[in-house]
Design an enzyme around this catalytic site. Structure first.
Site, mmCIF file in Angstrom:
data_model
loop_
_atom_site.group_PDB
_atom_site.id
_atom_site.type_symbol
_atom_site.label_atom_id
_atom_site.label_comp_id
_atom_site.label_asym_id
_atom_site.label_seq_id
_atom_site.Cartn_x
_atom_site.Cartn_y
_atom_site.Cartn_z
ATOM 1 C CD GLU A 14 39.445 37.204 34.697
ATOM 2 O OE1 GLU A 14 40.668 36.977 34.702
ATOM 3 O OE2 GLU A 14 38.592 36.342 34.414
ATOM 4 C CE LYS A 57 39.042 32.326 33.903
ATOM 5 N NZ LYS A 57 39.440 33.732 34.155
ATOM 6 C CG ASP A 71 23.842 28.329 24.627
ATOM 7 O OD1 ASP A 71 24.521 28.489 25.661
ATOM 8 O OD2 ASP A 71 23.058 27.375 24.472
ATOM 9 C CG HIS A 94 45.023 39.996 37.228
ATOM 10 N ND1 HIS A 94 43.959 39.919 36.360
ATOM 11 C CD2 HIS A 94 44.542 39.631 38.439
ATOM 12 C CE1 HIS A 94 42.877 39.515 37.012
ATOM 13 N NE2 HIS A 94 43.209 39.326 38.276
#
Length: 418
Positions: free
Chosen positions: A78, A255, A271, A368
């Site tokens: 991202e 998030k 993991d 962004h």
């Protein structure tokens, strides 16, 4: 299924690839791509192996945690994640980020079918020493490193089932195999005493692997354009509060934190699904899903604090198998799992600060989209040499879409051809 490849798992790698290429009509270029990214190590790591699916890795060049500076490798696809983490880390550089870990224990569960909770609870209490000895005997080397089974308790789940919870110190290991082995040994011991066992396995819940990070930044450093630092700090405090009272906002708030956390967890060969599961459960521990971090203005400082579980380790799993994990360990210079946990949580807090700062000032899309533009250019056919030209031509555009990018690429190519 008529098209199923029989005994696929038994085929050699070459036959596996040939069968897939024929069945799914892969082009020669697609087969070449698969071969170019395949490795013998990975073929031994997972079942039905095909190829390595690669993600970009970048570096957060400096973050200060507990008075030490770290270089942190981050794996993410991202755009803006590493830039945001770097910005947040820079804002917090003066005082640094403080991290605290009270304990690091991995838990196993033995689920017992028992309507007699009191009987089971009493048995475990009376035989606690014996149960811990059974657990440690199943994996005796853990005690050599100060680890091993530390405690055992009982919880009633409902009228029919109970959970015997075993807390284990696992040293620098991730701990899954150790705890599963110990849980199964305790399950056998309970069976011998006429208890009915449903299953035994570790839990990724992580309540005994909590990291708390805190940091502060002078509000004056937050000023942007025509907005004072005091006003921005106040807005960040409000945004933080909204994530505490509204689950919809909290999901996106968290998030953003996990953008940073997951990127480092992946880079360490851990993991990340276990980490995500633990963190999301922790975020709703009181019955409502809430933001993990909280920011508050105190005098002339914006102070942030965050607690989250990080079930991970520096030994075990793929940490010794994947070559890049070894490289990343050298880059980060993590000496202990607790040190790694501290830095990973700190990256999440820095990521959160940068996201909230952008959100309450110019808006999340401004920065962004500038970074996203690189991906858009490549996705719409720009070559590596054309990407900088596309960025230069669209740098001041307020609204950018795929069609505009395609037109820009075409104009660049026409100019080259003149």
């Amino acid at each position: 299924m008529a098209n199923q490849i029989k005994h696929f798992y038994r085929l050699s790698y070459a036959d596996r690839l040939a069968a897939l290429a024929q069945q799914r009509k892969l082009t020669s270029e697609q087969v070449t791509t698969i071969k170019q990214n395949a490795t013998q190590v990975s073929d031994s790591l997972i079942e039905n192996y095909l190829t390595d699916y690669r993600l970009p890795e970048g570096v957060l060049p400096q973050i200060r945690v507990n008075d030490h500076d770290y270089v942190v490798p981050m794996v993410t696809e991202e755009p803006s994640v590493i830039a945001a983490a770097s910005h947040g880390a820079k804002l917090l550089m003066a005082t640094g980020i403080t991290a605290q870990i009270s304990e690091r224990l991995v838990e196993g569960q033995i689920i017992v079918a028992s309507a007699e909770y009191e009987q089971l609870s009493q048995f475990v209490t009376v035989n606690q020493v014996a149960i811990l000895q059974v657990a440690n005997a199943s994996h005796p080397t853990m005690q050599n490193y100060g680890g091993g089974a530390k405690a055992v308790t009982v919880r009633q789940l409902d009228a029919a089932y109970c959970s015997v919870d075993l807390q284990v110190g696992v040293g620098e290991a991730m701990g899954a195999n150790v705890v599963n082995t110990m849980a199964e040994a305790v399950a056998d011991y309970l069976r011998q005493h006429d208890f009915t066992i449903i299953m035994s396995i570790l839990t990724n819940e992580g309540s005994h692997q909590l990291v708390t990070v805190s940091a502060q930044v002078p509000v004056a450093q937050l000023a942007k354009a025509q907005i004072s630092g005091a006003e921005i700090a106040k807005r960040i405090q409000v945004a933080s509060h909204i994530a505490q009272i509204d689950p919809k906002r909290a999901v996106t708030h968290n998030k953003g934190i996990m953008n940073g956390v997951d990127a480092v967890v992946i880079a360490t060969g851990n993991d990340w699904r276990a980490v995500e599961a633990a963190v999301q459960a922790f975020a709703s521990r009181d019955g409502q899903y809430r933001g993990l971090s909280q920011w508050q203005v105190v005098d002339d400082q914006l102070i942030g604090k965050m607690t989250l579980p990080l079930p991970m380790g520096l030994v075990g799993g793929a940490t010794k198998v994947l070559n890049l994990v070894t490289v990343n360990r050298q880059l980060s210079n993590f000496q202990t799992t607790q040190e790694a946990m501290s830095v990973i949580a700190a990256v999440g807090l820095a990521q959160n600060l940068a996201a909230l700062l952008a959100l309450v000032s110019e808006g999340i899309q401004a920065g962004h989209m500038k970074l996203q533009l690189k991906s858009m250019a490549m996705a719409n056919g720009a070559t590596p040499t054309e990407v900088p030209l596309v960025l230069a031509q669209l740098a001041h555009q307020q609204s950018i879409n795929a069609q505009l990018v395609k037109v820009t690429i075409e104009k660049i190519r026409q100019t080259k051809g003149e």
